[in-house]
Design a protein around this motif. Structure first.
Motif, PDB file in Angstrom:
ATOM      1  N   LEU A 293       0.872  -2.346 -14.095  1.00 50.06           N
ATOM      2  CA  LEU A 293       0.033  -2.830 -12.997  1.00 50.06           C
ATOM      3  C   LEU A 293      -0.723  -1.642 -12.398  1.00 50.06           C
ATOM      4  CD1 LEU A 293      -0.995  -4.939 -11.024  1.00 50.06           C
ATOM      5  CD2 LEU A 293       1.113  -4.593  -9.683  1.00 50.06           C
ATOM      6  N   THR A 294      -2.011  -1.654 -12.541  1.00 46.18           N
ATOM      7  CA  THR A 294      -2.878  -0.601 -12.001  1.00 46.18           C
ATOM      8  C   THR A 294      -3.820  -1.241 -10.994  1.00 46.18           C
ATOM      9  OG1 THR A 294      -2.793   0.640 -14.069  1.00 46.18           O
ATOM     10  CG2 THR A 294      -4.554   1.187 -12.531  1.00 46.18           C
ATOM     11  N   VAL A 295      -3.950  -0.558  -9.829  1.00 47.24           N
ATOM     12  CA  VAL A 295      -4.866  -1.057  -8.803  1.00 47.24           C
ATOM     13  C   VAL A 295      -5.905  -0.003  -8.533  1.00 47.24           C
ATOM     14  CG1 VAL A 295      -3.129  -2.547  -7.730  1.00 47.24           C
ATOM     15  CG2 VAL A 295      -3.403  -0.204  -6.933  1.00 47.24           C
ATOM     16  N   GLU A 296      -7.050  -0.466  -8.156  1.00 43.86           N
ATOM     17  CA  GLU A 296      -8.138   0.444  -7.761  1.00 43.86           C
ATOM     18  C   GLU A 296      -8.271   0.353  -6.239  1.00 43.86           C
ATOM     19  OE1 GLU A 296     -12.554   1.200  -9.342  1.00 43.86           O
ATOM     20  OE2 GLU A 296     -12.323  -0.652  -8.132  1.00 43.86           O
ATOM     21  N   LEU A 297      -8.248   1.529  -5.596  1.00 39.67           N
ATOM     22  CA  LEU A 297      -8.422   1.588  -4.149  1.00 39.67           C
ATOM     23  C   LEU A 297      -9.795   2.138  -3.868  1.00 39.67           C
ATOM     24  CD1 LEU A 297      -5.034   2.936  -2.699  1.00 39.67           C
ATOM     25  CD2 LEU A 297      -5.888   0.595  -2.753  1.00 39.67           C
ATOM     26  N   ARG A 298     -10.410   1.555  -2.819  1.00 42.62           N
ATOM     27  CA  ARG A 298     -11.724   2.005  -2.406  1.00 42.62           C
ATOM     28  C   ARG A 298     -11.685   2.380  -0.932  1.00 42.62           C
ATOM     29  NH1 ARG A 298     -12.388  -2.574  -5.475  1.00 42.62           N
ATOM     30  NH2 ARG A 298     -12.517  -3.886  -3.615  1.00 42.62           N
ATOM     31  N   ARG A 299     -12.161   3.555  -0.603  1.00 37.31           N
ATOM     32  CA  ARG A 299     -12.285   4.013   0.790  1.00 37.31           C
ATOM     33  C   ARG A 299     -13.666   4.593   0.935  1.00 37.31           C
ATOM     34  NH1 ARG A 299      -8.602   8.519   4.025  1.00 37.31           N
ATOM     35  NH2 ARG A 299      -9.239   7.879   6.164  1.00 37.31           N
ATOM     36  N   GLY A 300     -14.501   3.791   1.455  1.00 37.55           N
ATOM     37  CA  GLY A 300     -15.902   4.199   1.496  1.00 37.55           C
ATOM     38  C   GLY A 300     -16.424   4.324   0.093  1.00 37.55           C
ATOM     39  N   ASP A 301     -16.944   5.483  -0.241  1.00 38.81           N
ATOM     40  CA  ASP A 301     -17.487   5.710  -1.571  1.00 38.81           C
ATOM     41  C   ASP A 301     -16.445   6.233  -2.541  1.00 38.81           C
ATOM     42  OD1 ASP A 301     -19.936   4.933  -0.618  1.00 38.81           O
ATOM     43  OD2 ASP A 301     -20.552   6.980  -0.073  1.00 38.81           O
ATOM     44  N   GLU A 302     -15.239   6.471  -2.026  1.00 37.02           N
ATOM     45  CA  GLU A 302     -14.202   7.051  -2.886  1.00 37.02           C
ATOM     46  C   GLU A 302     -13.500   5.930  -3.671  1.00 37.02           C
ATOM     47  OE1 GLU A 302     -11.495   9.371  -0.582  1.00 37.02           O
ATOM     48  OE2 GLU A 302     -13.056  10.686   0.245  1.00 37.02           O
TER      49      GLU A 302
ATOM     50  N   LEU B 227       0.809  -1.208   0.000  1.00 36.74           N
ATOM     51  CA  LEU B 227       0.000   0.000   0.000  1.00 36.74           C
ATOM     52  C   LEU B 227       0.849   1.268   0.000  1.00 36.74           C
ATOM     53  CD1 LEU B 227      -2.989  -0.826   2.376  1.00 36.74           C
ATOM     54  CD2 LEU B 227      -3.128  -0.134  -0.018  1.00 36.74           C
ATOM     55  N   ALA B 228       2.145   1.145   0.333  1.00 35.04           N
ATOM     56  CA  ALA B 228       2.987   2.323   0.445  1.00 35.04           C
ATOM     57  C   ALA B 228       3.072   3.082  -0.880  1.00 35.04           C
ATOM     58  CB  ALA B 228       4.385   1.928   0.903  1.00 35.04           C
ATOM     59  N   ALA B 229       3.026   2.358  -2.017  1.00 30.15           N
ATOM     60  CA  ALA B 229       3.145   3.015  -3.309  1.00 30.15           C
ATOM     61  C   ALA B 229       1.809   3.576  -3.790  1.00 30.15           C
ATOM     62  CB  ALA B 229       3.695   2.033  -4.331  1.00 30.15           C
ATOM     63  N   ALA B 230       0.737   3.139  -3.174  1.00 29.09           N
ATOM     64  CA  ALA B 230      -0.576   3.548  -3.649  1.00 29.09           C
ATOM     65  C   ALA B 230      -1.144   4.709  -2.851  1.00 29.09           C
ATOM     66  CB  ALA B 230      -1.534   2.369  -3.594  1.00 29.09           C
ATOM     67  N   LEU B 231      -0.700   4.846  -1.563  1.00 27.98           N
ATOM     68  CA  LEU B 231      -1.274   5.872  -0.701  1.00 27.98           C
ATOM     69  C   LEU B 231      -0.454   7.142  -0.740  1.00 27.98           C
ATOM     70  CD1 LEU B 231      -2.240   3.727   2.425  1.00 27.98           C
ATOM     71  CD2 LEU B 231      -3.710   4.435   0.521  1.00 27.98           C
TER      72      LEU B 231
ATOM     73  N   ARG C 177      -0.912   3.312 -10.342  1.00 33.37           N
ATOM     74  CA  ARG C 177       0.045   2.351 -10.885  1.00 33.37           C
ATOM     75  C   ARG C 177       1.082   2.043  -9.782  1.00 33.37           C
ATOM     76  NH1 ARG C 177       3.781   2.578 -16.424  1.00 33.37           N
ATOM     77  NH2 ARG C 177       4.577   0.425 -16.185  1.00 33.37           N
ATOM     78  N   VAL C 178       1.299   0.743  -9.564  1.00 31.92           N
ATOM     79  CA  VAL C 178       2.203   0.321  -8.469  1.00 31.92           C
ATOM     80  C   VAL C 178       3.163  -0.735  -9.015  1.00 31.92           C
ATOM     81  CG1 VAL C 178       0.541   0.815  -6.623  1.00 31.92           C
ATOM     82  CG2 VAL C 178       0.564  -1.451  -7.702  1.00 31.92           C
ATOM     83  N   PRO C 179       4.341  -0.899  -8.418  1.00 32.75           N
ATOM     84  CA  PRO C 179       5.291  -1.919  -8.908  1.00 32.75           C
ATOM     85  C   PRO C 179       4.854  -3.334  -8.596  1.00 32.75           C
ATOM     86  CG  PRO C 179       6.176  -0.798  -6.998  1.00 32.75           C
ATOM     87  CD  PRO C 179       4.924  -0.059  -7.342  1.00 32.75           C
ATOM     88  N   TRP C 180       4.126  -3.518  -7.490  1.00 34.00           N
ATOM     89  CA  TRP C 180       3.658  -4.863  -7.165  1.00 34.00           C
ATOM     90  C   TRP C 180       2.483  -4.772  -6.198  1.00 34.00           C
ATOM     91  CZ3 TRP C 180       3.993  -7.733  -2.474  1.00 34.00           C
ATOM     92  CH2 TRP C 180       4.569  -7.046  -1.391  1.00 34.00           C
ATOM     93  N   TRP C 181       1.812  -5.917  -6.068  1.00 32.66           N
ATOM     94  CA  TRP C 181       0.604  -5.932  -5.209  1.00 32.66           C
ATOM     95  C   TRP C 181       0.335  -7.360  -4.779  1.00 32.66           C
ATOM     96  CZ3 TRP C 181      -2.249  -1.802  -3.586  1.00 32.66           C
ATOM     97  CH2 TRP C 181      -3.458  -2.063  -2.947  1.00 32.66           C
ATOM     98  N   ARG C 182      -0.213  -7.514  -3.582  1.00 31.72           N
ATOM     99  CA  ARG C 182      -0.645  -8.835  -3.140  1.00 31.72           C
ATOM    100  C   ARG C 182      -2.160  -8.751  -2.938  1.00 31.72           C
ATOM    101  NH1 ARG C 182       2.081 -13.083  -0.854  1.00 31.72           N
ATOM    102  NH2 ARG C 182       3.912 -11.796  -0.441  1.00 31.72           N
ATOM    103  N   ASP C 183      -2.898  -9.606  -3.703  1.00 34.90           N
ATOM    104  CA  ASP C 183      -4.358  -9.502  -3.636  1.00 34.90           C
ATOM    105  C   ASP C 183      -4.887 -10.271  -2.437  1.00 34.90           C
ATOM    106  OD1 ASP C 183      -4.410 -12.212  -4.321  1.00 34.90           O
ATOM    107  OD2 ASP C 183      -4.748 -11.813  -6.456  1.00 34.90           O
TER     108      ASP C 183
ATOM    109  N   PHE D 186       8.854  -2.225 -13.892  1.00 37.27           N
ATOM    110  CA  PHE D 186       9.667  -1.876 -12.711  1.00 37.27           C
ATOM    111  C   PHE D 186      10.780  -2.903 -12.493  1.00 37.27           C
ATOM    112  CE2 PHE D 186       5.775   0.450 -11.949  1.00 37.27           C
ATOM    113  CZ  PHE D 186       6.212   1.629 -11.370  1.00 37.27           C
ATOM    114  N   ASP D 187      11.978  -2.407 -12.166  1.00 32.70           N
ATOM    115  CA  ASP D 187      13.081  -3.332 -11.869  1.00 32.70           C
ATOM    116  C   ASP D 187      12.991  -3.883 -10.437  1.00 32.70           C
ATOM    117  OD1 ASP D 187      14.321  -3.331 -14.308  1.00 32.70           O
ATOM    118  OD2 ASP D 187      15.573  -1.578 -13.843  1.00 32.70           O
ATOM    119  N   VAL D 188      12.396  -3.116  -9.555  1.00 34.61           N
ATOM    120  CA  VAL D 188      12.275  -3.556  -8.171  1.00 34.61           C
ATOM    121  C   VAL D 188      10.893  -4.149  -7.999  1.00 34.61           C
ATOM    122  CG1 VAL D 188      12.346  -2.878  -5.758  1.00 34.61           C
ATOM    123  CG2 VAL D 188      13.861  -1.782  -7.411  1.00 34.61           C
ATOM    124  N   LEU D 189      10.852  -5.441  -7.751  1.00 32.46           N
ATOM    125  CA  LEU D 189       9.591  -6.143  -7.671  1.00 32.46           C
ATOM    126  C   LEU D 189       9.315  -6.553  -6.243  1.00 32.46           C
ATOM    127  CD1 LEU D 189      10.069  -8.437 -10.797  1.00 32.46           C
ATOM    128  CD2 LEU D 189       9.017  -6.174 -10.696  1.00 32.46           C
TER     129      LEU D 189
END
Length: 907
Positions: A871-880, A794-798, A885-891, A902-905
């Motif tokens: 890699l694009t992620v959608e974040l949801r916070r309530g109705d928002e 989440l650090a890259a998305a927030l 775009r993030v280098p990696w994600w764990r679903d 990205f070179d750093v995975l």
């Protein structure tokens, strides 16, 4: 040849009478021949010079002068001239009579009238030329006289018929004997013998002081008791019946090992006594042996006086050495000498008086110092100069008793002397004792309390006395301590214990005295005296109870006192419970002794080995013990910190840093001293734990640097990235929320981690914590609303301004931090995932996986992944809703998604 001269002595008549006796009795002639032959061949062999000089001595005595004898050769004639009384009628008659003498009176040597016969051994023609008249003896004329009367014989006596002659003595002399030497005489050998014999004769015959032998002059000289002939010297002593002479080498006397009796000239009686003996005793007719009626023991009378006259270090030289006697006479004389020496006072005593040997005692190897100390106590003790092992045999032979060290120790029992005297005695005994120390087991030992112990075992040696100790007795009064002035290493060899000052001060006997009589001045003086000699000694805490005099004339326990003008007094509260030590006592014993005892100068350290709990009477000690896991092996803490005036902590901290004892405790962060300072010592109305060392940047911005010259040296007592309690947590939260403070994101992350850790470990009471007014974010800013990042993807998305973070890898503490800050975690607040499913792959197959692992210096992950071109992620916070775009994600299913760009995975 002199012609016939006047006949003042009636020699012609005497000759006619003798000749008539031969004519009427031929047997008489043969008897005279035999008698002369016996005297020449037996009685007077080798005595030519002796007999002639003896006659000269008698002549000098008769004239009342000291005579001179001169001997010289003139062709075949030997001349012997002397000064003194000239020949008289009685002497002339005696010379013609074979067995008679006209000599009477004391001091004369000749007694039998036969000594002159010695000349017949070398001559048959003799002239005696004297200024009163002269006579001649001649075997040839005697033979012619007999032939004229019809008697034919080849052998005639030389010294029976005499003729008067017209001849006088050599100029300057009164009498001269002229011997025409027989052809068989070895003249050179004879004259050499005369030279040696002349020295002996000058010793034996006081009436002659000069003998000239063929141009070589021998003179006897005297200086007091010292007799000298040429380079040779003797010490002379006159006893009632003998003269004694000891040879000298320089100023040292030398014993004769073997000699002969002299009476006064040499006899054939061998002696083994140490000195030359010239005795007044009766001899046999030939002067070679002792007369049967003579008692040689009379010569020993006064011999002890001779010994007493010698220097003290040489007196025993006169004691005959043990051994076999050379003759019965020698045995008798030796016995008489030993009896004389055994029963008369002559042996030097250690006390200065001469001792009677049979009542004397000798301690072998007695030193001069020991003799000085013992001489007045053991008055029979032999002087040290005669107490060496070499003299022991001689001393035993005159009855001296040998005593040992055990006897010395016994004799000293009950003797009263000053301690210094005993100390000197021990020093001297240690030299003598060597391997015999055990014999001194009963040696008296003086103690500091005035008692004297019968032996050193069980006593205690005082510590070494320094020059600063002065004349004070420095010794523990609570122990059987040897008086310092008597202390010596010999006592340690005899069983005295040598304790360190620390051992003395920790002795239970001292604690008993302190508890029973803490006001005793003598006790305080003993303790302080010991500490003056060893201020670094270990001092038990209970000694602080001992009372000491104060400046106002009172007495107070040592640990309630300060030294005059002590720096500590300047930082304490005005109404501190401390008093001030009497300055006079401080001048006497030194400030270090009082500081070792617990009297304050700077801050004092309390120490205890293997402590068990909070029993050291220290402020808040029980609270500190609650923070301790296992008790320390050694407890060390600074006392009286709670008495520091609140406004004087800067000065107090300087005192702590500048003292080596207390400075060491400031570095022990877990120790009581640093702990107490962090919580209770205040600078600028803030505890030290709220400040940091200037060199410590770990909490820069959160904690302010301490403005103090020794701030870095106080680091153990200052704050760090370690939250100890709720109060410190509240301070850190307040500082993090302060928008006026510049705090880097990294420092904020460290502070957040420390807070979460303290909450997890129970050091923070959450009930006392109000939600902070501001939250320090990943951007370094202060936000009103934020979440705690609890997963890395989440650090890259927030937005950094909306996130509060911990120092990696601190995600495991996110829940504790969220509780403390009263905000949600990121995963509680946000949901979502990749907008596309991505292409299925594995870490091993992904072309950039290995490069990514190398860049991050991490192990290559394994397992399935899904790869996205972007890699694009959608974040949801309530109705928002928002995309990032993030280098990696764990679903939510745990699958890892990676961005191929990205070179750093992640993983």
């Amino acid at each position: 040849m002199p012609t016939s001269g006047p006949d003042p002595f009636g020699i012609n008549e005497i000759r006619d009478s003798t000749l008539q006796s031969w004519l009427t009795s031929p047997t008489r002639l043969r008897e005279d021949v035999a008698a002369e032959s016996d005297l020449v061949g037996v009685g007077y062999r080798d005595r030519l010079l002796t007999e002639l000089v003896a006659n000269a001595a008698d002549a000098a005595t008769a004239a009342g002068i000291v005579g001179v004898v001169k001997v010289w050769l003139d062709g075949p004639d030997l001349h012997i001239a002397n000064t003194g009384a000239p020949l008289d009628a009685g002497g002339a008659a005696a010379l013609t009579a074979l067995r008679s003498s006209n000599k009477t009176g004391s001091g004369l040597v000749g007694r039998f009238g036969v000594g002159f016969t010695a000349v017949a051994a070398v001559t048959h023609h003799v002239q005696i030329r004297s200024r009163s008249g002269s006579i001649e003896f001649s075997a040839e004329r005697t033979r012619s006289e007999l032939q004229a009367h019809g008697i034919e014989t080849d052998v005639v006596p030389t010294l029976r018929l005499a003729w008067p002659i017209d001849a006088g003595p050599a100029a300057g002399f009164d009498t001269e004997v002229v011997l025409r030497l027989d052809p068989h005489v070895e003249v050179e050998t004879m004259m050499e013998g005369f030279g040696t014999e002349a020295v002996e004769l000058l010793l034996e015959l006081p009436a002659v002081d000069t003998i000239v032998i063929d141009g070589h002059t021998h003179v006897r000289e005297r200086a007091g008791d010292i007799v000298a002939v040429g380079p040779d010297r003797w010490l002379e002593f006159s006893a009632p019946h003998a003269r004694w002479l000891l040879p000298m080498t320089g100023d040292w006397l030398v014993a004769r090992r073997r000699d002969v009796l002299r009476a006064p000239t040499r006899t054939d009686v061998e002696l083994t006594v140490p000195a030359i003996c010239v005795a007044d005793v009766q001899l046999t007719a030939d002067r070679r042996g002792l007369h049967p009626d003579a008692d040689i023991a009379t010569a020993a009378v006064g011999y002890a006086d001779f010994a007493a006259s010698l220097p003290t270090d040489q007196r025993t030289i006169l004691v005959p050495e043990p051994g076999f006697a050379a003759s019965r006479t020698d045995e008798r004389l030796r016995s008489a000498l030993l009896d004389e020496l055994s029963t008369r006072p002559w042996l030097p005593g250690a006390g200065g008086d001469d001792l009677i040997p049979e009542r004397a005692e000798v301690l072998v190897d007695l030193t001069a110092g020991l003799a000085h100390l013992l001489g007045e106590i053991i008055t029979t003790l032999v002087h040290p100069e005669q107490s060496d092992r070499g003299s022991l045999t001689r001393l035993r032979s005159v009855g001296v008793t040998e005593i040992g060290l055990a006897e010395i120790a016994s004799r000293l029992t009950g003797i009263e002397r000053e301690p210094r005297w005993w100390g000197e005695l021990y020093a001297e005994l240690s030299v003598v004792a060597q391997g015999q120390v055990d014999e001194l087991g009963a040696l008296p030992v003086p103690l500091t309390d005035g008692r004297t112990m019968p032996g050193a075992r069980g006593t205690v040696l005082p510590p070494p006395q320094s020059a600063e100790s002065g004349t004070d007795v420095v010794a523990p009064s609570w122990l059987p301590t040897v008086h310092p002035e008597a202390a010596h290493e010999l006592l340690e060899r005899l069983g005295a214990r040598r304790l360190s000052v620390s051992e003395m001060l920790s002795d239970p006997a001292l604690r008993g005295e302190v508890e029973s009589d803490p006001e005793g001045d003598d006790l305080a003086r003993s303790v302080l005296g010991l500490l003056r000699t060893a201020p670094d000694a270990s001092v038990p805490a209970w000694l602080g109870q001992m009372l000491l005099p104060t400046a106002d004339g009172d007495e107070r326990p040592a640990d309630e006192l300060l030294l005059p003008d002590s720096p500590l007094a300047s930082v304490l509260v005005d109404d501190s419970p401390f008093g001030v030590v009497d300055p006079e006592w401080v001048r006497r014993y030194g400030a270090d002794a009082f500081r070792a005892l617990g009297v304050g100068w700077g801050f004092t350290v309390t120490r205890e080995e293997y402590p068990t709990g909070p029993d050291h009477d220290l402020p808040d000690e029980a609270t500190w013990w609650d923070t301790v896991g296992d008790p320390p092996q050694t407890f060390s803490a600074v006392r009286d910190l709670d008495l520091v005036h609140p406004d004087r902590w800067p000065q107090a901290l300087s005192l702590l840093v500048e003292s080596p004892d207390t400075a060491a405790l400031l570095t022990d962060r877990g120790g009581y001293t640093a702990w107490w300072l962090r919580h209770y010592a205040e600078i600028g109305a803030a505890p030290l734990g709220h400040w940091r060392a200037p060199s410590d940047q770990t909490m820069a911005g959160v904690l302010d640097p301490l403005d103090h010259p020794h701030a870095d040296e106080l680091s153990g007592a200052l704050g760090t990235a370690d939250i100890e309690d709720t109060d410190q947590a509240l301070m850190v939260l307040t500082h993090l929320a302060d928008v006026h403070r510049s705090i880097s994101p990294s420092v904020a992350a460290i502070a957040h981690t420390a807070l979460a850790t303290a909450l997890r470990d129970g050091r923070i009471d959450l009930a006392r914590v109000e939600p902070p007014t501001g939250l320090r974010t990943l951007a370094g800013s202060v936000a009103d609303d934020a979440v705690v990042l609890d997963v890395p993807w989440l650090a890259a998305a927030l937005d950094p301004t909306d996130v509060v973070v911990l120092a990696p890898p601190g995600f495991g503490l996110a829940a504790q931090l969220a509780d403390l800050l009263d905000i949600p975690t990121a995963t509680e607040e946000y949901s979502g995932g990749p907008t596309e499913p991505g292409e299925a792959s594995t870490w091993q197959a992904h072309p950039r996986a290995l490069r990514s692992a190398l860049i991050q210096d991490r192990a290559l992950p394994t397992g399935p992944i899904r790869v996205h071109e972007a890699l694009t992620v959608e974040l949801r916070r309530g109705d928002e809703r928002s995309e990032h775009r993030v280098p990696w994600w764990r679903d939510e299913h745990g699958m890892v998604h990676v961005d191929a760009g990205f070179d750093v995975l992640g993983g």
